[in-house]
Design a protein around this motif. Structure first.
Motif, PDB file in Angstrom:
ATOM      1  N   TYR A 159       4.635   6.822   6.871  1.00 46.16           N
ATOM      2  CA  TYR A 159       4.603   8.237   5.731  1.00 46.16           C
ATOM      3  C   TYR A 159       3.198   8.919   6.033  1.00 46.16           C
ATOM      4  O   TYR A 159       2.241   8.493   6.184  1.00 46.16           O
ATOM      5  CB  TYR A 159       4.438   7.401   4.321  1.00 46.16           C
TER       6      TYR A 159
ATOM      7  N   ASP B 204      -0.737   8.228   5.243  1.00 48.02           N
ATOM      8  CA  ASP B 204      -0.855   6.927   5.212  1.00 48.02           C
ATOM      9  C   ASP B 204      -1.963   6.424   6.474  1.00 48.02           C
ATOM     10  O   ASP B 204      -2.989   5.641   6.093  1.00 48.02           O
ATOM     11  CB  ASP B 204       0.160   5.950   5.152  1.00 48.02           C
TER      12      ASP B 204
ATOM     13  N   ARG C 189       0.536   3.835   0.978  1.00 47.75           N
ATOM     14  CA  ARG C 189       1.551   3.453   0.499  1.00 47.75           C
ATOM     15  C   ARG C 189       2.253   1.923   1.153  1.00 47.75           C
ATOM     16  O   ARG C 189       2.011   2.028   2.160  1.00 47.75           O
ATOM     17  CB  ARG C 189       2.731   4.451   0.618  1.00 47.75           C
TER      18      ARG C 189
ATOM     19  N   VAL D  73       7.774   2.049   1.864  1.00 49.71           N
ATOM     20  CA  VAL D  73       8.477   3.301   2.519  1.00 49.71           C
ATOM     21  C   VAL D  73       9.883   2.985   2.973  1.00 49.71           C
ATOM     22  O   VAL D  73       9.859   1.975   3.634  1.00 49.71           O
ATOM     23  CB  VAL D  73       7.472   3.667   3.557  1.00 49.71           C
TER      24      VAL D  73
ATOM     25  N   ASP E 212       8.575   7.835  -0.287  1.00 53.61           N
ATOM     26  CA  ASP E 212       8.017   6.791  -1.068  1.00 53.61           C
ATOM     27  C   ASP E 212       8.349   6.682  -2.261  1.00 53.61           C
ATOM     28  O   ASP E 212       7.621   5.764  -3.176  1.00 53.61           O
ATOM     29  CB  ASP E 212       6.355   7.196  -1.089  1.00 53.61           C
TER      30      ASP E 212
END
Length: 654
Positions: free
Chosen positions: A9, A12, A42, A45, A121
């Protein structure tokens, strides 16, 4: 088969590595994590992509996270060979991880983890997945950065105070590696100590000889690993090991770095300037790794003000876009703003200006669009922190920095208003790129009104300058706000003339002693045409450090400080960083204003050249222009230029 990357993501990866970077500080045996909010990556995902397959194909998904692959309606575990097609098929890769950011690598002739995947997410709309050119092999671990390494042997080994002092040719970010001397090393010695237990030793590392020999106040001291003989990676030029003799232990430094190619060079008839460029280059590259960091010894943190200045140097030294993007994503965090970047209100504003500087250098519209929501959220956050006059003041407890200087910070600080005005101007300039042309007019209106208020409240006609604060009644003048007024075009031509005479050339106005704000002062002087004066300052200020033995640029330099106190700062023995990114500004100043290079379209290799090389008898310079290289040669009478590389336009002579 397209080129496959590990994907994640977006941001990240940067937030994970920012956490590692900002938690890496060690001071005299104590861990010292950064004192601001740590943004998290996160944990959950999903990556999606739809393919229209002409024929049957296979692919395999690899991940260190937990999860599964959904190909059409069928589920598969990671690591299994999946066959699908022909026809349309939607692939979804679901991943979750607690200890690090979820990432996947997809290997296949047609279906692979290239740039076409979207990431979700479960909170925001799908966005293009993130990736890095440094992680392209399935056997790599995206959570472990693989540094390049170069071995340095000591240039001197000296018996001192019952121990041994090792000196390396320059400052490094290195893991010292120790081993007991072998039989060949010990020839001619008795009781050499080849059985020395490395775990019984302690190594004291220093940026200076004095620091390494001071076993009480030295910042870094390590016990080497008993098996590998290695100490943790740290800033080191000198290393001291008490209680041994030179023939007992062999020491070498394993310099660990991110291999970002330097694409610039500078040579002229002034050897001091050549040395200053070289020292600035080495300083900057030491501070340029996964991110731009402030320095390599004390903090090793990612600071917004240091990073902003690093962008300008980087554009003329490596032109590496990736480190700029990584640094900005790491600093900004996620969309919601609750605290200022690094807790400093001006560093929050510098982040907005960093996006503009990056775009102007490379035309990277995709990045601007990627962070647009972060920009608007930040501006909204700042817009809620104004006083009754509409000036940006931050909140109680926020750090109003600008510089280590005696500023009158009562109420609204003028220099902060200059930065905020520039941010409004930046939002007006970039809004159209992001598909919001209707916002440009509104931001432009706000910018015009805000500049009028600055001039109404902070310009002092009697002092011919902008004052720090109007609330205190002191009418105190420093250089800082006046420098910004020139750089950002807030002062008109008449005011600029007054500022030069009554501030810039006025010895009664306190001088700037940090390379940090010297950057802005000297650029303002260059803009106003005071190039000879700028060269004199570069020779005197940066040259003064070199004459005191600097091999990298210091965090601060005051020639009036006694020799025995030159390494102290913040009331701390050896607290001064002797390798600080913001000190590399001579690279930018020489390239931008003396060579006169301004890149106008990096993608097309287009540039403007307004050289002022008449201050040199000769000069030979190479600078990056997009993916190409501009070679500028000056022999004292004729200027020759040549653009080489993909799509170059050949050579010219002036």
């Amino acid at each position: 088969m397209g080129r496959a990357y590990w994907i994640w993501y977006p941001a990240d990866f940067e937030l994970y590595y920012a956490m590692k970077q900002n938690f890496s500080r060690v001071e005299r045996g104590m861990g010292w994590p950064a004192f601001w909010k740590s943004e998290g990556f996160r944990n959950r995902v999903v990556f999606r992509r739809t393919y229209l397959l002409e024929k049957e194909t296979t692919f395999t998904v690899y991940s260190r996270a937990v999860g599964y692959v959904l190909a059409g309606e069928a589920k598969y575990p990671f690591g299994s060979r999946i066959t699908c097609g022909p026809g349309e098929i939607r692939i979804s890769v679901h991943v979750g991880r607690i200890d690090a950011f979820p990432s996947v690598y997809i290997e296949g002739d047609v279906i692979c983890s290239d740039g076409g995947w979207m990431a979700e997410d479960y909170d925001n709309p799908p966005v293009p997945a993130g990736c890095s050119r440094y992680f392209t092999e399935k056997d790599q671990d995206p959570e472990v950065w693989e540094y390049s390494e170069k071995i340095y042997e000591p240039v001197s080994v000296e018996a001192v105070a019952g121990g041994v002092l090792y000196e390396f040719e320059t400052e490094l970010t290195a893991a010292l590696e120790l081993r007991p001397a072998d039989a060949a090393d010990c020839a001619g010695h008795t009781d050499c100590g080849t059985e020395t237990d490395l775990a019984d030793l302690r190594v004291y590392c220093g940026e200076s000889r004095e620091e390494a020999l001071d076993t009480t106040y030295c910042y870094y001291s390590w016990q080497p690993d008993g098996e590998t003989g290695r100490c943790p990676r740290c800033a080191v030029r000198f290393a001291y090991i008490p209680g041994i003799r030179p023939e007992q232990i062999r020491v070498r430094a394993v310099h660990q770095y991110v291999d970002i190619p330097v694409r610039a060079s500078f040579s002229c008839d002034d050897e001091l300037l050549n040395r200053i460029w070289s020292v600035a280059e080495h300083t900057f590259m030491l501070c340029s790794g996964v991110f731009f960091i402030d320095g390599i010894k004390r903090d090793k943190w990612i600071w917004g003000g240091d990073a902003y200045q690093s962008l300008f140097v980087n554009q003329y030294l490596t032109a590496d876009e990736d480190i700029e993007r990584r640094t900005m994503l790491a600093l900004r965090g996620n969309e919601r703003m609750t605290t200022h970047i690094n807790t400093i209100i001006d560093y929050t504003l510098y982040w907005i200006l960093s996006v503009r500087a990056h775009y102007e250098a490379y035309g990277d519209a995709d990045f601007v669009r990627q962070v647009w929501d972060k920009m608007t959220a930040l501006m909204q956050f700042c817009g809620e922190q104004t006083d009754e006059n509409g000036f940006f003041t931050g909140r109680e407890g926020d750090w109003v920095y600008i510089d280590w200087a005696d500023l009158d910070k009562t109420g609204a600080l003028c220099a902060e208003q200059m930065l905020y005005a520039r941010c409004l101007d930046t939002m007006a300039e970039l809004s159209g790129i992001c598909g919001h042309p209707e916002l440009a007019g509104e931001y432009r209106r706000q910018y015009g009104e805000f500049c009028k208020r600055i001039n109404a409240y902070f310009w002092d006609a009697q002092k011919h300058a902008y004052i720090d604060s109007f609330e205190s009644g002191k009418r105190h003048v420093t250089r800082h706000a006046n420098i910004f007024a020139v750089l950002f075009g807030i002062a008109d031509e008449e005011k600029q003339k007054e500022i030069v005479e009554h501030v810039f050339l006025n010895d009664k106005i306190a001088a700037i002693t940090t390379p940090y704000f010297k950057f802005y002062e000297l650029e303002a002087m260059c803009r106003l045409g005071y190039l000879k004066e700028v060269l004199d300052v570069i020779r005197d200020y940066w040259g003064g450090m070199i004459r005191r033995g600097a091999v990298t640029v210091w965090e601060e330099y005051d020639p009036d400080i006694p020799e025995e106190e030159q390494y102290d700062m913040y009331g701390d023995r050896f607290g001064k960083s002797l390798c600080h990114a913001w000190g590399a500004s001579p690279i930018y100043l020489l390239a931008r204003y003396f060579v006169g290079l301004k890149v106008t379209d990096a993608g097309r290799g287009e540039y403007e050249l307004d050289p002022h090389l008449e201050y040199f008898e000769k000069a030979d310079v190479v600078l990056p222009v997009g993916k190409q290289q501009l070679h500028v040669h000056w022999d004292g009478e004729k200027l020759e230029t040549e653009l080489t590389g993909c799509g170059s336009a050949g050579s010219d002579a002036v």
